[in-house]
Enzyme design. Structure first.
Site, PDB file in Angstrom:
ATOM      1  CG  HIS A  85      -0.550   0.279   2.496  1.00 23.91           C
ATOM      2  ND1 HIS A  85      -0.283  -0.691   3.431  1.00 23.91           N
ATOM      3  CD2 HIS A  85      -0.284   1.451   3.113  1.00 23.91           C
ATOM      4  CE1 HIS A  85       0.119  -0.134   4.557  1.00 23.91           C
ATOM      5  NE2 HIS A  85       0.133   1.173   4.396  1.00 23.91           N
ATOM      6  CG  ASP A 221       0.272  -4.081   2.712  1.00 29.75           C
ATOM      7  OD1 ASP A 221       0.860  -3.572   1.739  1.00 29.75           O
ATOM      8  OD2 ASP A 221      -0.557  -3.455   3.406  1.00 29.75           O
ATOM      9  CB  SER A 655       2.791   1.646   6.416  1.00 33.21           C
ATOM     10  OG  SER A 655       1.506   1.316   6.807  1.00 33.21           O
TER      11      SER A 655
HETATM   12  N1  ARG Z   1      -4.664   0.414   7.423  1.00 31.60           N
HETATM   13  C1  ARG Z   1      -3.348   0.416   6.847  1.00 31.60           C
HETATM   14  C2  ARG Z   1      -2.742   1.820   6.943  1.00 31.60           C
HETATM   15  O1  ARG Z   1      -3.244   2.637   7.641  1.00 31.60           O
HETATM   16  C3  ARG Z   1      -3.347  -0.099   5.457  1.00 31.60           C
HETATM   17  C4  ARG Z   1      -4.011   0.744   4.416  1.00 31.60           C
HETATM   18  C5  ARG Z   1      -3.984   0.228   3.026  1.00 31.60           C
HETATM   19  N2  ARG Z   1      -4.853  -0.895   2.785  1.00 31.60           N
HETATM   20  C6  ARG Z   1      -6.132  -0.799   2.387  1.00 31.60           C
HETATM   21  N3  ARG Z   1      -6.807  -1.903   2.229  1.00 31.60           N
HETATM   22  N4  ARG Z   1      -6.721   0.334   2.119  1.00 31.60           N
HETATM   23  O2  ARG Z   1      -2.068   2.381   6.129  1.00 31.60           O
HETATM   24  N1  GLU Z   2      -1.157   1.222   7.611  1.00 28.18           N
HETATM   25  C1  GLU Z   2      -0.554   2.231   8.423  1.00 28.18           C
HETATM   26  C2  GLU Z   2       0.439   3.135   7.694  1.00 28.18           C
HETATM   27  O1  GLU Z   2       0.246   3.562   6.629  1.00 28.18           O
HETATM   28  C3  GLU Z   2       0.079   1.572   9.567  1.00 28.18           C
HETATM   29  C4  GLU Z   2      -0.977   1.156  10.442  1.00 28.18           C
HETATM   30  C5  GLU Z   2      -1.151   2.090  11.594  1.00 28.18           C
HETATM   31  O2  GLU Z   2      -1.700   3.183  11.465  1.00 28.18           O
HETATM   32  O3  GLU Z   2      -0.681   1.643  12.633  1.00 28.18           O
HETATM   33  O4  GLU Z   2       1.425   3.554   8.212  1.00 28.18           O
END
Ligand code: ARG
Ligand code: GLU
Length: 720
Positions: A85, A221, A655
């Site tokens: 991502h 990911d 991330s």
């Molecule tokens: N929750 C994770 C973050 O905050 C992953 C986001 C990307 N994945 C998604 N399915 N949208 O970045």
């Molecule tokens: N998916 C998140 C990011 O882009 C990390 C997850 C979180 O927020 O802990 O950094």
């Protein structure tokens, strides 16, 4: 009363940090603050191995990827791993319907096939240093806040300039503990970063937004990039002559497996947390900001999803935008729930009562801190309604694509209407806008955008007083008497920004007098009206109050430290390099439910559903599963482990961060948190807060066995 007070005081003085897993620590002070505890928890290496001023250390293998993610070096030829991502936008930019890397994956089988990414940088920390004293030079207690910040800004500028004299480095000073301390970061910024590999979306984004922020998780990911440098190993713009960067350090990768209770730490760039704010601040977050974005984003997501489910082309065009919107939406939902469940507002209020008692315990404390919380209360009361207007203007007013696209012409308008217009500058802007036009229309569907516009305007009208709506929108609503369909049809049929053909002609023939045409365009007028409402009507007061709240926060932070002298404080995240540590662990999200700390490939097969885009499984992966063709990547239990959870305190920006074992070997890539724990940006709870990592063995399995790119694994240092 007096006895209660003495009791509280004793309690506060002797309450050590009970939950060591909370915290994002400054690498420079690990030796002093954390090493003993980390070793007691199982760490086998030293603080000096992690961050050293004198010799190469693990920190030399970590980079800030772009502006908001972390990545780590895994070979001595500049190879880096980050999340899928995090590379998403870049992978998408290289994709078309014919060459759909986003869907099908991409693997450079040799160096010549690696793809360059103009604009993408990675930032490597050369060193950091505390500069609080120098930054405060000339600041005195009784100065006004304005004088104070002028001196501080001037000092910062001078220190930064001096620090990088005669080098190719960049310097950056950041504030810590709400402006109580300052640190200087010397960085090296690399500008030639190439895409090496990415799994198909049904691996890299398996489970999509349905599983996002959730456990149990099965997302692969990750994506692979490579840093290039000039022949002297220095950063350089993209050139065919550049060579792979030779790092001082890269992470060995352990495929020995991850067990419950194992010590782990996460080393990366957490973006923003607010652990020390008042109950008023928490209240604003969960009762003003979150509800607006939850409501408005749900509407946009719904429109996108319906269109994406009907057409492959629309899916390709809108998937990245949809992911961006829905990520924040779901986070806000989880955060609000977590705060409610933990009763954070109530516990902050209780702390504030104790604080008031403490602050009134001596005349000196009273004069410094006695009125602090009342001032917070007063300011939050004023800023709340303004924040509401501002967030609405952003999430409803400026979220339609045509509006944002039109707004990107404001610089050209400015340049063109100047008396002594700078023709070269204008031409430069026109060229940039031509580029941006291609990108914009490549991913644009008029019918989707129209639906969003109708929905946003309707919501604005239904959920706000007319006086709280930007006047330009309010006037339109009155003019159309609530007929939003007609209002939308008129806007989109009359604006040139709705059509690529019109924009091509307009930009091809652009002369500076044409700025009048932009200014008359209905989409531009609306965009400009909303933006200037935000800028001129709402923001100035927010800024003024915000500055005041910042100063209060600086004092409150200092006071909290004074009040709890035995407590170990970590600074809130601020996009600087930090270490979080904890143990591999599952959790109990609800009564009678226990989550294990890992998931397996078997779970991917269980989730498989060929009819739902997010749960399609590639034939090749099924074949590997059927034949148990796992190579050296299987766990001793015979399965392929996909993800695992641990108690590390992480946030957005982490991330792609390396998840490391007791010896400092790479065992996973951090990519998410579990939904029950997303309130950890404000309130960390060891029983519910888990970071989610990709097991490095699944990553290598996909690279080697699935993609047949074993040459990349050969570059890495694998510990079996
Ligand atoms: N929750 C994770 C973050 O905050 C992953 C986001 C990307 N994945 C998604 N399915 N949208 O970045
Ligand atoms: N998916 C998140 C990011 O882009 C990390 C997850 C979180 O927020 O802990 O950094």
């Amino acid at each position: 009363m007096r006895r209660y007070f003495v009791f509280v005081l004793l309690f506060l003085l002797f309450s050590f940090e009970l939950f060591s897993d909370e915290g994002m620590w400054i690498p420079l002070f690990l030796g002093e603050l954390n090493e003993a505890e980390m070793q007691a928890m199982g760490m086998k290496i030293t603080a000096e191995d992690i961050y050293s001023v004198n010799q190469s250390s693990l920190k030399d293998a970590i980079v800030l990827f772009g502006r908001g993610c972390t990545a780590e070096l895994v070979s001595d030829e500049g190879l880096i791993l980050t999340n899928h991502h995090c590379g998403y936008g870049r992978i998408q930019a290289h994709s078309s319907l014919e060459n759909d890397y986003l869907t099908d994956g991409f693997w450079a089988m040799d160096r010549s096939e690696e793809l360059s990414n103009p604009g993408l940088t990675v930032t490597l920390l050369v060193r950091m240093e505390e500069v609080t004293e120098q930054v405060f030079d000339g600041v005195s207690e009784n100065m006004s806040e304005k004088e104070r910040s002028e001196i501080i800004n001037k000092n910062i500028e001078e220190i930064e300039e001096e620090a990088i004299k005669d080098t190719h480095y960049k310097a950056l000073i950041k504030s810590f503990f709400s402006g109580n301390r300052y640190f200087l970061f010397i960085n090296e910024i690399f500008k030639d970063v190439r895409l090496v590999g990415s799994p198909p979306s049904n691996i890299g984004k398996f489970g999509g937004d349905t599983d996002n922020w959730m456990w149990p998780r099965h997302t692969g990911d990750f994506s692979v990039f490579r840093i290039y440098a000039d022949s002297l190993n220095k950063p350089a713009d993209y050139s065919e002559n550049n060579v792979p960067y030779k790092p001082k350090k890269h992470f060995p990768i352990s495929i020995k497996g991850v067990n419950e209770g194992d010590f782990t730490f996460v080393f990366g760039y957490p973006g923003r947390t607010q652990s020390y704010i008042t109950s008023y601040g928490v209240d604003m977050q969960v009762n003003v900001i979150n509800p607006i974005s939850i409501n408005l984003r749900a509407k946009r997501i719904d429109i996108f999803n319906k269109a994406m489910n009907k057409s492959k082309e629309v899916r390709l065009q809108y998937s990245s935008k949809q992911a961006g919107i829905s990520n924040g939406w779901k986070k806000a939902i989880g955060e609000t729930r977590g705060i409610t469940r933990l009763k954070t507002i109530e516990s902050k209020q209780a702390f504030e009562q104790e604080f008031k008692l403490w602050a009134s315990s001596s005349p000196e404390l009273n004069s410094k801190y006695g009125s602090l919380l009342d001032e917070f209360k007063k300011d939050y009361k004023k800023i709340g309604p303004l924040i509401q207007k501002s967030v609405y203007a952003l999430e409803a007013g400026l979220s339609t694509e045509i509006i944002r696209y039109a707004l990107s012409f404001d610089k050209l308008v400015d340049q063109s209407q100047k008396k002594d217009a700078d023709n070269a500058g204008i031409q430069n802007s026109v060229d940039k806008l031509k580029d941006a036009m291609e990108k914009h229309f490549k991913n644009y569907q008029l019918f989707v955008d129209k639906k969003v516009f109708i929905s946003m305007m309707t919501d604005y009208y239904q959920n706000n007083e007319m006086t709280d709506i930007p006047p330009i929108i309010a006037d339109k609503i009155k003019k159309y008497n609530g007929d939003f369909e007609k209002m939308t049809d008129d806007l989109f049929s009359k604006s040139m920004f709705a059509s690529k053909e019109n924009m091509i002609t307009f930009l091809e023939k652009y002369k500076k007098s044409h700025f009048k045409k932009i200014k008359k365009d209905p989409a531009y007028k609306l965009a400009d009206g909303i933006a200037s409402y935000r800028q001129n009507e709402v923001k100035p007061d927010i800024r003024k109050l915000g500055r005041n709240l910042d100063s209060l926060m600086r004092i409150y932070m200092q006071a909290q430290m004074e009040m709890q002298p035995m407590k170990k404080f970590y600074p809130d995240a601020n996009m600087s390099l930090r270490v979080a540590y904890g143990n591999v662990d599952g959790y109990n999200p609800d009564d009678a439910i226990t989550f294990k700390h890992y998931t397996t490939l078997d779970g991917i097969m269980e989730k498989e559903d060929p009819d739902i885009y997010d749960y399609v499984v590639e034939d090749k992966l099924k074949e590997l599963y059927m034949n148990k063709d796992y190579g050296k990547y299987a766990d001793p239990d015979g399965t392929i482990h996909v993800c695992f959870t641990a108690t590390n305190h992480t946030t957005g920006g982490n991330s792609g961060s390396p998840v490391l074992d007791a010896e400092g070997n790479l065992i996973g890539l951090n990519f998410d948190r579990c939904w029950e724990g997303t309130m950890s940006d404000i309130d960390y709870d060891i029983s519910q807060c888990r970071n989610i990592a990709l097991d490095i063995r699944y990553c290598l399995f996909i690279i080697d066995k699935f993609a047949g790119a074993g040459h990349l694994v050969d570059e890495m240092t694998i510990i079996e």
